[in-house]
Design a protein around this motif. Sequence first.
Motif, PDB file in Angstrom:
ATOM      1  N   VAL A  15      26.157  42.221  18.382  1.00 34.90           N
ATOM      2  CA  VAL A  15      26.043  42.239  19.846  1.00 34.90           C
ATOM      3  C   VAL A  15      24.588  42.432  20.257  1.00 34.90           C
ATOM      4  O   VAL A  15      24.084  41.760  21.162  1.00 34.90           O
ATOM      5  N   ALA A  41      27.317  42.460  26.594  1.00 31.35           N
ATOM      6  CA  ALA A  41      28.556  42.549  25.819  1.00 31.35           C
ATOM      7  C   ALA A  41      29.777  42.523  26.732  1.00 31.35           C
ATOM      8  O   ALA A  41      30.793  41.880  26.437  1.00 31.35           O
ATOM      9  N   ARG A  72      34.231  37.912  21.907  1.00 25.54           N
ATOM     10  CA  ARG A  72      34.380  39.298  21.452  1.00 25.54           C
ATOM     11  C   ARG A  72      35.384  39.361  20.317  1.00 25.54           C
ATOM     12  O   ARG A  72      35.249  40.169  19.395  1.00 25.54           O
ATOM     13  N   LEU A 124      35.361  42.783  18.194  1.00 25.41           N
ATOM     14  CA  LEU A 124      35.338  43.858  19.185  1.00 25.41           C
ATOM     15  C   LEU A 124      36.674  44.018  19.892  1.00 25.41           C
ATOM     16  O   LEU A 124      36.952  45.071  20.467  1.00 25.41           O
ATOM     17  N   VAL A 177      34.589  47.294  24.961  1.00 29.25           N
ATOM     18  CA  VAL A 177      33.193  46.957  25.226  1.00 29.25           C
ATOM     19  C   VAL A 177      32.334  48.192  24.928  1.00 29.25           C
ATOM     20  O   VAL A 177      32.564  49.257  25.510  1.00 29.25           O
TER      21      VAL A 177
END
Length: 387
Positions: free
Chosen positions: A56, A75, A83, A88, A92
């Motif tokens: 990121v 992000a 993501r 992820l 976040v």
Amino acid sequence: MPVSTIEVLSCRRARIADSPTDEPEELVRLAEVLEALPDPRRRHGRRYRLGALLAVCTLAVLGGCTTLTSIARFAAGMPSELRGRLGLGTAVPRACTLGRLLARIDADALDQAVGHWLADQLGPHDGLRALAVDGKSLRGSRTAGRTAIHLLAAVVHGEKAVVAQRQVDSKSNEITAFQPLLSPLQLAGTVVTFDALLTQTDHARFLVEEKKAHYIAVVKGNHPTLQATLKKLPWRDIPLLNKTRATGHGRDEIRRLKAATVTGLAFPHAVQALQIVRRRRDIRTGKVTLERVHAVTSLVAEQATAVQLAATVRGHWQVEALHHVRDTTLREDACRVRTGNAPRSLATFRNLAIALAHLVGWTNHAAAADHYRSHPDHALDLLMPAS
């Protein structure tokens, strides 16, 4: 927009794979390199994978982000599918999460991993490969009780790729960091260029005798006897080897290079003396300045043509162009991150972003940052190409 983001790196990887001397692991993706770094966090309570957070940071800096807050905002604005590719999920990371991680991460390991990966992407090199060694302070990292962090880096001429970086101890200077910086690198046949501060006899012996490399060393007042010897050479009688002219940044510059084989120079392994004359004219004011620089090199006349010598001497100053991008486009000196290894880590991501953009053909990093800000999927393709 240059050629396809993937196309250039694929061609480079294919060229590396065709080389019989390279190992298969050199084709590893950047995302995997970041994931393999030592994780400074405790196992309990980890919410994000290390590689995902570092990826990121890389993507955000590629998109021109200059602060931890802007990285976290980048992000948060990423599409959910990107993501997901990063691992992820729907979460976040916050700026404080990124700040704590970068402050504690092993910055030496990060620089070594990134530098090794970039060196692999460059692949085989035709002609004379050169490496510039120069330092830069992170002015925004200065606090009331600590001087600004100073980094010494090795940059491949013409590639904008930092293949090694080391933090200079606050009680020391670049001289003591020079050999530790270059020790891990394979330098056989490489020409190392550096400024007058690093023109030290121990460095010359280290490069030639231990690393089997060559050097071009600028000579100034810290070697007064050698400087006087070089100035007294009959330069008027020595023929001009190379002349180049370039216009840019508001000035017209003419460079002239002369070289002479000289025996008995009071510097280890020095066999040629160089004189570089730079004539600069400010296009706006018309003011003309003239600068004469002397240098010595371990390269004999048969090892480098006049054109190669001139290109290598001039190529050293490309490191200043790299620093300019970090300071202007990526606002490095304005960054006020000061905790632990975070300032150095962000500098590493800036180096990586500049190198990645250059690898795929960008010549204007501001334009590259604008593109990757709008197309984070293209940036992610640089880290983990879609299969």
